[in-house]
Design a protein around this motif. Structure first.
Motif, short mmCIF file in Angstrom:
data_model
loop_
_atom_site.label_atom_id
_atom_site.label_comp_id
_atom_site.label_asym_id
_atom_site.label_seq_id
_atom_site.Cartn_x
_atom_site.Cartn_y
_atom_site.Cartn_z
N GLN A 29 -34.87 65.26 -33.69
CA GLN A 29 -34.49 65.02 -35.02
C GLN A 29 -33.60 63.80 -35.35
N SER A 30 -32.57 63.96 -34.53
CA SER A 30 -31.51 61.98 -34.38
C SER A 30 -32.37 61.56 -34.56
N ILE A 31 -33.47 61.01 -33.73
CA ILE A 31 -33.65 59.62 -33.97
C ILE A 31 -34.28 59.77 -35.33
N ASP A 32 -35.50 60.37 -35.27
CA ASP A 32 -36.54 60.51 -36.49
C ASP A 32 -35.67 60.35 -37.59
N GLN A 33 -34.07 60.40 -38.02
CA GLN A 33 -33.53 60.27 -38.91
C GLN A 33 -33.12 58.61 -39.01
N ARG A 70 -37.72 53.01 -28.27
CA ARG A 70 -38.72 52.32 -29.00
C ARG A 70 -39.76 52.45 -29.50
N GLN A 71 -40.46 53.90 -29.10
CA GLN A 71 -41.05 54.13 -30.26
C GLN A 71 -41.75 53.54 -31.52
N ARG A 72 -40.02 54.65 -32.11
CA ARG A 72 -39.44 54.46 -33.31
C ARG A 72 -38.95 52.86 -33.76
N MET A 73 -38.94 52.11 -33.15
CA MET A 73 -38.43 51.14 -33.76
C MET A 73 -40.31 50.35 -33.37
N ILE A 74 -41.56 49.96 -32.52
CA ILE A 74 -41.77 49.95 -32.79
C ILE A 74 -42.95 49.94 -33.78
N VAL A 75 -43.17 51.87 -34.38
CA VAL A 75 -44.09 52.27 -35.74
C VAL A 75 -43.21 51.62 -37.12
N ALA A 76 -42.05 50.79 -36.99
CA ALA A 76 -40.95 50.07 -37.75
C ALA A 76 -41.29 48.78 -37.87
N ASN A 77 -42.68 48.15 -36.51
CA ASN A 77 -42.51 47.25 -37.12
C ASN A 77 -41.71 46.05 -36.55
N ARG A 142 -28.46 76.78 -28.56
CA ARG A 142 -28.01 76.09 -29.38
C ARG A 142 -28.19 74.55 -29.10
N ALA A 143 -28.77 73.86 -29.19
CA ALA A 143 -28.52 72.27 -28.52
C ALA A 143 -28.53 71.06 -29.93
N ALA A 144 -27.50 70.05 -29.25
CA ALA A 144 -26.61 69.32 -30.03
C ALA A 144 -27.41 68.03 -29.85
N ALA A 145 -27.99 67.16 -30.80
CA ALA A 145 -27.77 65.43 -30.29
C ALA A 145 -26.96 64.72 -30.91
N LYS A 146 -25.82 63.89 -30.91
CA LYS A 146 -25.94 62.57 -31.72
C LYS A 146 -25.80 61.04 -30.92
N ILE A 147 -27.10 60.81 -31.88
CA ILE A 147 -26.61 59.15 -30.95
C ILE A 147 -26.48 57.98 -32.34
N SER A 148 -26.34 56.97 -32.43
CA SER A 148 -25.97 56.18 -33.24
C SER A 148 -26.59 54.88 -32.29
N LEU A 149 -26.91 53.38 -33.91
CA LEU A 149 -27.22 52.13 -32.96
C LEU A 149 -26.58 51.20 -34.32
N PHE A 150 -26.22 50.05 -33.44
CA PHE A 150 -26.00 49.57 -34.88
C PHE A 150 -26.62 47.55 -34.34
N GLN A 167 -27.32 62.73 -36.05
CA GLN A 167 -27.13 64.46 -35.41
C GLN A 167 -28.99 65.44 -35.31
N GLY A 168 -28.46 65.67 -34.26
CA GLY A 168 -29.85 67.05 -34.53
C GLY A 168 -29.37 68.14 -33.67
N ILE A 169 -29.84 68.62 -34.51
CA ILE A 169 -29.22 70.64 -34.07
C ILE A 169 -30.48 71.27 -34.14
#
Length: 190
Positions: A29-33, A70-77, A142-150, A167-169
């Motif tokens: 869910q986090s990465i999909d955002q 990596r998958q999400r980045m490749i999909v975004a070309n 309940r599970a939570a993930a918080k991911i950030s990139l720059f 964030q994904g819950i």
């Protein structure tokens, strides 16, 4: 009352599969955002040096997070490069939170060996453990993930992009009523 006592009840011996599914779903869910389109058609290197590889039951490993990114980045070309020196931009990833919380509520008499232990203090005749007598029970996780990139330019170190906090819950709940169940609902069951 005889009907209530004659209905069987089940118990969960472990939740590791449920917790792993919840945590990986929260990561997904986090990465999909995250929107990588600003880096489309660019040579990028995913710098994952700040992701700690933790091995063990119940933890979604860093390799899963890296591969999903990596998958999400490749999909975004994005043109992923294996070496920093071959990339124009460096994308740095960090995980701020990754975990799960679970709790169980029993409406009835919890199973106990306290009576047996007390009787052993008074006499040598052990008593059987009191079984759980449950009218209803719920297990909630309940599970939570918080991911950030720059991203920054490799040569000048000039910042060029940031994802913001993603964030994904993920939730799961199992319910038993008079021993029947589990009746399950939640993100991993849909």
């Amino acid at each position: 009352i005889l009907t209530t006592l004659s209905v069987g009840c089940g118990t969960i011996k472990g939740r590791t599969a449920t917790e792993q599914l919840l945590v990986s779903d929260a990561v997904d869910q986090s990465i999909d955002q995250i929107n990588f389109t600003n880096l489309s058609n660019e040579d990028v290197y995913l710098d994952s040096q700040f992701l700690r590889a933790v091995r063990g039951v119940g933890f979604v490993n860093s390799e899963y997070i890296i591969s999903s990114l990596r998958q999400r980045m490749i999909v975004a070309n994005c043109r992923l490069r294996e070496k920093k020196e071959d990339a124009r931009y460096i994308v740095e990833v960090r995980v701020g939170a990754l975990g799960s919380d679970c709790h169980e509520v029993n409406y009835g008499v919890p199973g106990s060996q306290a009576l047996n232990q007390t009787a052993a203090l008074v006499s040598n005749a052990p008593l059987p453990a009191v079984p759980e007598i449950s009218l209803a029970r719920t297990d909630s996780c309940r599970a939570a993930a918080k991911i950030s990139l720059f991203a920054y330019e490799r040569e000048t170190r000039k910042p060029v992009w940031e994802s913001g906090t993603a964030q994904g819950i993920s939730l799961a709940k199992s319910t038993w009523i008079l021993g029947a169940g589990p009746f399950q609902k939640g993100d991993i069951y849909d």
